[in-house]
Each structure stands twice: as C-alpha cells, then as structure tokens.
Scaffold this active site. Sequence first.
Site, PDB file in Angstrom:
ATOM      1  CB  SER A 199      31.602  38.974  39.428  1.00  0.00           C
ATOM      2  OG  SER A 199      32.903  39.499  39.471  1.00  0.00           O
ATOM      3  CG  ASP A 404      31.090  45.867  35.032  1.00  0.00           C
ATOM      4  OD1 ASP A 404      32.298  46.027  35.318  1.00  0.00           O
ATOM      5  OD2 ASP A 404      30.521  44.759  35.124  1.00  0.00           O
ATOM      6  CG  HIS A 453      31.252  44.097  38.500  1.00  0.00           C
ATOM      7  ND1 HIS A 453      31.307  43.321  37.368  1.00  0.00           N
ATOM      8  CD2 HIS A 453      31.659  43.285  39.514  1.00  0.00           C
ATOM      9  CE1 HIS A 453      31.728  42.107  37.666  1.00  0.00           C
ATOM     10  NE2 HIS A 453      31.953  42.053  38.967  1.00  0.00           N
TER      11      HIS A 453
END
Length: 484
Positions: A199, A404, A453
């Site tokens: 991320s 995502d 994610h």
Amino acid sequence: MKLSFASILVAQSLILMASAAPLPADDAARSIANSPPVERYHFPGSKTTVVHSIDEILASQNLDAVPLVEARQSSLGPYASQWGFSGNNYPIVMVHGLMGWGEQPLLGLLNYWGGFSGSLVNVLRNKGYTVYQPAVAPASSNWERACELYAQLKGTRVDYGIARAKKFGHERFGKDFTGKGLYPEWGNPGKKAHFIGHSMGGPTTQLLLSLLQSGSAAEIQAAQEAGVPASPLFYTNKTASDFAGGFFAISGVLQGTPMVEIIDNWAGFIIDLVKVIAGVSDLSDIDGLLWDFQLDHWGLGYKQGESLLAYFNRIFTSSWAKGTSNAAYDLSITGARDARNANNVAIPGVYYFSIPTSTTVQVLTNEVARPSTLLFLIPFANALGTYQNTTMFGTESAAWRDNDGLVPVITSSSDTKGYINYSMDLRDATLTPPRTKPTTGKYHNTGIIEVDHIEIVGLLDAVSLLRWSTMYTNIGRILLSLPA
C-alpha cells in the site's frame, strides 16, 4: 461523487473482527476444507486466469517444514543461475502501509503481515531469511516516513531536513534511534537490503530509494547556509544501488488513488478504519496508544492519560491534518503528481517488481465488487468502479476503475514510467519465473492477483499463513536470486 462510510464501517467492525478471530486447529482445517476456490490470478494484458482451490494451496504448503538453509544455499536464490546472476544474501525490509505498524502485534494479537493466524515475517525468518519490520508513522507523508525508515535501519536520529521543516513549520528532528539501528551497516560495501512495501509502503520505499539515489539539493543548501551537517540521506554523491537490490510493491499506491477525492471526511475514515482493526465501536474506551503516530516534531505527541479518541480528535483538527504533509495528500492524485515531480520514480540500479490487486469485475463500463471482497471495502470498491473525472496523467478515468477496494490497478502496477510484463504465478509452490532476466530501473508487473487490498497481507484472515506463505516465500526467493 462523495460518500460517507462512517456508519457502515462502525456497524461492520465487530462482524469483521469476529470473522477474523483465530480458529482452533481442527476448526481451521474444517473451514479450509469447506472453502470454495477463491484465489485467482491473471497475467498482465491477458484474460487468462489461474484458479487455486484451498486444497491446492494446502497441498503446496508444509508449514512444519522450515529448512533453515533454504535462503543460505550456495546459489543464494533458486533462480540466480537461470538469470545468469550471482545471487545474494541481503536482508529484506518489510514496509507497512497506511495505519500500519511494525514488529509488535497490535493489541498483542494482530500482525500487520499475517493477521491473527501468525506472522508472515516469521514464516520468512523460519525459512532462513533475515527480515526487518520497522514501524514508520502510520499517517504521515512519504517524505517523513522515508526519513524514519532510513533512521531506523541505520540507527540515527530522524532528520526530516532543515528546508522541509521550515516549509511546513515543524521541528527538524524526530525520534532518536542511535544505537538501536536494525541494520547499522546498511550501505557499506556489500551491505544492501531488499524491500517489500504494501500500500503506502510502496511510494514510501520508492521515495526512500529516490533520495538514496539523488539526495536533496535543497536540504544540502539549507544545511550549508545554517552551518550544520545535513543528514547523509540527503547527500547527492551516492547511488541507491549501494543500498538496495530489489523492491516488491504489493498493492502499491504508486500513482495516487482517487479514493482520497471520494472520501468526504479523511479524518473520519482513519478513525473508522481504526475501529475496524481494533474491533471496537468507541475509541473513547481505549486508554493509551495503539499506534505511535510519530508526530512529536509537529508538537502532537501523545499526552499521558489521553484517550485514543481524544488524541485522534486533537491531531485530526491540527494544522498537520489540514496541510499537505500527510498521508491523505500524498496518496491523492495531486500528491502523487508532486512526488513524481520530485523524481519519485523507479531509478537505475535497483530491480522493481509490482503485484497489483483487484477485487472488482467489469459490468458494462463500470467495475463492481466481487462477493468475496471484505465487507467494509465493498462500498469503496464500487465507488472507485464508477469513478468519473477528467484525464489523469493522460489516462482516461475509466482505466482507473478496476481496483482492490482502495487502490486502482493502474496505480498499483507501476509508476508513471510504465511497466514490463513479467508474468508469473507467485502463489505456485513450484514457481518457474520468466527465463528473461529482470532489468533495473523499471517495474516488472508480475500479474494481477484477484483479492482485495487488505487480504493480500492476510490482515483480517484467520488462515492467512496457509493462503499467503507461498507467495511471500517466492518473493524472498526472487529477491535473493538478484545480483549481489
């Protein structure tokens, strides 16, 4: 399109945490055995899909077998000879994303890399890899996080730079890690490191590597004018390849995300995200810190006896939160453009790989969340899936809809320099990577993994070690197969 998800997130927090609670071994085995095929992978630019059932995943796992010499074998990586490389023995640094944390499990139970079921970091360590897991500020700018990452590895005081401190109105120095460095010899001859960033850990690491390559002329000048030494991080006479071998960006926010525009209240989003992770509905019930925000240089350190809610309310109404030196700005499209103008892109001498993730399916011209998406990410995925805007970086907004749950595929695939198709199924225990050897200075897209994610790091997954051990082990094998 502006959305407020506070009520959705709070209502779902207890459901999510209950589903993420660790299972007894027998129950976990039954849960796995009854699970449908859920892991999908497809190659860049292709509709070819590989589906792994849980049975296939289990068959490829032997979590009791942890050969301590695997990462220390003579080839130092099983793919080195196929690529004509020497292999290496460098440690791996795993960099968390937004609202992440380091070595110490949250609440003593929850690992950032692996969730409740265990630590994916320790899986790698048990296989013989040397792995460091620093804790940088969870919601600060990429610049500040990069400076903190450097200081924690080298064992120095965090130096954010004189020019930077003057520009944003904070103190120059942060926490002091002198004598506590995770890897003090880092950057010495033959002492490189590899990086894995999830991320926001993607652009943070990317910026660190850019600073290691080019330094900061502005900081050098400011230090000279002040008659004091600058941080070695800002020196302009070094090269990143002395410090880094390879880098994997997993669901990386490498070009920003429209999600920052979509969320109407960024502070509320952070607070609600904390509620989900901590499994509570009221942060005023929590005394003390779950996260160290590392904002003392802003005058926003935690006050003894302050509830977590009171602390959050204080920092999110401050000039720091309202300015442009924070995660919300750096993760935005505008912030990413600023970072790019500061040469925050892949650089020569370092091997870059990306693992984009997607949890949506195309319906007409939009993208819709799959049922397997984590419940609280579904509204975010659908909002991104219908995103409308003018062109961004010369790309139509429709190309940004596949996502995502938080990050579009287009931005987790590479920086603005584009990528090389480098397809491989990292979930395969018998992985054979492309025979063409990787090159430096540009991202190698290994293919989209169709999960959301958060699932990709196993954060809220009761059986994450079973699902993800192979992928992270293969990442380690690839990194140690690169040149020394």
